[in-house]
Design a protein around this motif. Sequence first.
Motif, PDB file in Angstrom:
ATOM      1  N   GLU A 103       9.027 104.417 113.215  1.00  0.00           N
ATOM      2  CA  GLU A 103       9.230 105.689 113.934  1.00  0.00           C
ATOM      3  C   GLU A 103       8.782 106.898 113.118  1.00  0.00           C
ATOM      4  O   GLU A 103       8.150 107.816 113.657  1.00  0.00           O
ATOM      5  N   ALA A 104       9.092 106.914 111.827  1.00  0.00           N
ATOM      6  CA  ALA A 104       8.749 108.083 111.012  1.00  0.00           C
ATOM      7  C   ALA A 104       7.238 108.264 110.938  1.00  0.00           C
ATOM      8  O   ALA A 104       6.725 109.387 111.034  1.00  0.00           O
ATOM      9  N   LEU A 105       6.525 107.161 110.799  1.00  0.00           N
ATOM     10  CA  LEU A 105       5.069 107.239 110.699  1.00  0.00           C
ATOM     11  C   LEU A 105       4.458 107.653 112.042  1.00  0.00           C
ATOM     12  O   LEU A 105       3.498 108.429 112.085  1.00  0.00           O
ATOM     13  N   GLN A 106       5.028 107.153 113.145  1.00  0.00           N
ATOM     14  CA  GLN A 106       4.571 107.591 114.464  1.00  0.00           C
ATOM     15  C   GLN A 106       4.718 109.105 114.618  1.00  0.00           C
ATOM     16  O   GLN A 106       3.822 109.785 115.147  1.00  0.00           O
ATOM     17  N   ALA A 107       5.859 109.624 114.139  1.00  0.00           N
ATOM     18  CA  ALA A 107       6.107 111.068 114.264  1.00  0.00           C
ATOM     19  C   ALA A 107       5.104 111.865 113.426  1.00  0.00           C
ATOM     20  O   ALA A 107       4.614 112.911 113.862  1.00  0.00           O
ATOM     21  N   HIS A 108       4.793 111.365 112.218  1.00  0.00           N
ATOM     22  CA  HIS A 108       3.801 112.036 111.376  1.00  0.00           C
ATOM     23  C   HIS A 108       2.434 112.073 112.066  1.00  0.00           C
ATOM     24  O   HIS A 108       1.749 113.102 112.083  1.00  0.00           O
TER      25      HIS A 108
END
Length: 465
Positions: A263-268
């Motif tokens: 999720e964090a990488l998707q948001a980035h």
Amino acid sequence: MSSLPIRFPADFLWGSATSAYQIEGAAATDGRTPSIWDTFARTPGCVEGGDTGDVACDSYHRVEEDVALLKQMGARVYRFSISWSRVMPEGRGATNPAGIAYYRRLIALLHEAGIAPMVTLYHWDLPQCLHDEGGWLNRQTAHDFAAYANRMFEVFGETVPYWFTINEPWCVSFLSHAMGHHAPGARDLQQALTVAHHTLLAHGLAVKAFRQRQLGGKIGIAPNVDWREPFSQHPDDVAASERGLDWFNRWFLDPLYHGRYPEALQAHYARLGAHVPVQDGDMALISMPTDMLGINFYTGSYAMARHTPVALPEQPDAMAKIDAVLDLATVNVPGFAKTDIGWDIFPEAFYKVLLWLRDEYGNPPVFITENGACDNTGPSDDGQVHDAVRVAYYHRHVIALNRALRSGCDLRGYTAWSLIDNFEWAFGYGKRFGLVHVDFTTLARTPKDSFRWLQRLIADGGCEA
């Protein structure tokens, strides 16, 4: 004090691995059509020395000789890939009888030698005709791959006990579509994310087709993984190493085992205007249970937070965007020996990533589908190849493998990369990974010291620590 012997279970499968474009040659023989690697290699500046896979090791015509080498080594399994454009020249539709006959012959020779065939369906050589329709950027290619895979299951399913769908989806997507180092040579972050998703979707569709046929073999996927060791226990360095694992490892493994992308990488990525083109039902297909996981491992690194934000240029390229997302620096730690391709020899990273896989994904059955070292040592005056760097690399990584096995990792086998020196992608013929030396003028094969080391390891069921 004598060293203790390192031993493996009697049913542990030892062997070696290759891929079609790297060894077969016969690029325009018997109905084979061009792949994206034929096109890329013929594009000036893409491959060192202007090398191509047109002839490679000519394994298409020397298949008996190469299987004899495997038998001599004592291999119990051989991982090879099928050239999609050799067996299905238009990328879809009719199969090519000559291409099918070649792989039937190879599989029959392996069975006669007591060696289990392990087939990779896609090792980067997409038919050029499909690329002309959009390639992996086109969602239809995932369905074309599934149809091709289904046909291979139909033809070879009763004779192949082990199948891998996609080799190294990180390379298919990021290395090839963001960094531009491999075919087709694109440099676009959105393209990389789209291709990554479509290759995983292709995997899921192929697994579904395999299950519907109720074949007796096993199926999985073969991603490459690395290990990011935090430079220190400073929270920033620990967080940076985790971001590196998200990008290289979790982006492809989380969808398989957890049904989602990190999720964090998707948001980035979203903040940079890039997204994953997920449609309804995709993640259920991608996360269909598999029988095994192939792991390709070569090296690891130490990761440190940059501590200063990465300033994006006005028109950032794909790698500038990725650097901004990862915000980590790879630290060169003195003392590491390097292989002739410049990669650190870091067997502790091999041990650690195997334990990480055990803990992160529920200890899946794992085959080490690639592990090896570039050692460009050539023949000595005695005609032999004394590749000491490669021997030491294998020795240290086999010990790390045994440590992981004793630590409870479900490890089933190990196929060393690679059986013979071959076309090493963008490096051409200048980088040698083979257990067997190939003279690319005469195509003569000469087993190296590393071949004999692995031969003894297999015969003895282990080695000295």
